[in-house]
Design a protein around this motif. Structure first.
Motif: not given
Length: 250
Positions: A138-151
């Motif tokens: 999981v790349s940092v950018w994928s993780g970042l977008v996932m955290e944005i969407v979930m939050t």
């Protein structure tokens, strides 16, 4: 526009009894949430071999965090609003629902509550708390977008059920709705980012374990997601006026 209602607040606000009581409530609520959520992972890991990384461990984490957040929000709702999350506080600030100084007070209390909870877990269990980190692949950018969407989903739920003045009777189920969306998001993102959605619950374990790998993702993602949710809901729904339909139309 919600941005036009952003307020810094007065320095005296940080010393007012009401603000200090609210900060204490945030500290206690966050401590309750993190102790139960992190503690459930420690307990599950102790009772099973690599249990926390199995599907059953993921479901257990989702249930524990949903239940714990339901309680943490409920006990703080009448005092501080039951934010229990810097991303929620930030979203409320951008929506013009809390001053900057009071928000900073809340966030400090939340970070302290998480840190104390993790220290207590280490003392009472003798085991380390699990830190948030991106899973291999999981790349940092994928993780970042996932955290944005979930939050975004979390803070949008907070606005719809707790902040919106038109919420009516649905406000009574706000804590359980907030707990449910967190539990559901853990089922989605737990296997990829750990599904933090909350800088405070990532900060406490990172501080106690002194492990900061990709920690910025768990601040930037939730703050962006929470901020967008606060602005979007306030701009398009709270400020929008609507006329009730005549009784003959429904």
């Amino acid at each position: 526009m919600p941005i036009s209602r952003i307020a810094i607040g007065s320095p005296q606000e940080a010393t007012q009894a009401g603000a200090l009581k609210a900060a204490l409530a945030e500290f206690i609520s966050t401590l309750i949430f993190v102790y139960a959520g992190q503690g459930s992972g420690i307990a599950f890991g102790k009772l099973s071999v690599d249990g926390v990384t199995t599907p059953v461990g993921l479901v257990a984490a989702a249930i524990a965090h949903a239940f714990a957040l339901f309680v943490a929000v409920s006990v703080g709702a009448n005092i501080s609003g039951g934010h229990v999350n810097p991303a929620v506080t930030f979203g409320a600030f951008l929506g013009g629902n809390i001053t900057l100084l009071r928000g900073v007070l809340y966030i400090i209390a939340q970070l302290l509550g998480s840190s104390v909870a993790c220290l207590l877990l280490r003392f009472t269990t003798g085991l380390g708390t699990g830190t948030f980190g991106l899973v291999a692949g999981v790349s940092v950018w994928s993780g970042l977008v996932m955290e944005i969407v979930m939050t975004f989903g979390l803070v949008y739920t907070v606005y719809a059920t707790a902040v919106d003045p038109k919420k009516g009777d649905i406000g009574t189920i706000a804590p359980i709705a907030i707990g449910f969306i967190v539990g559901a998001n853990i089922l989605v993102g737990g296997a990829f980012t750990g599904a933090s959605m909350n800088p405070a619950i990532a900060f406490g374990p990172a501080l106690v374990s002194w492990s900061w790998t990709s920690h910025w993702v768990y601040w930037v993602g939730p703050l962006i997601g929470g901020g967008i949710a606060g602005i979007v809901y306030d701009l398009f729904f709270i400020n929008s006026t609507h006329e009730q339909l005549p009784s003959t139309d429904y």
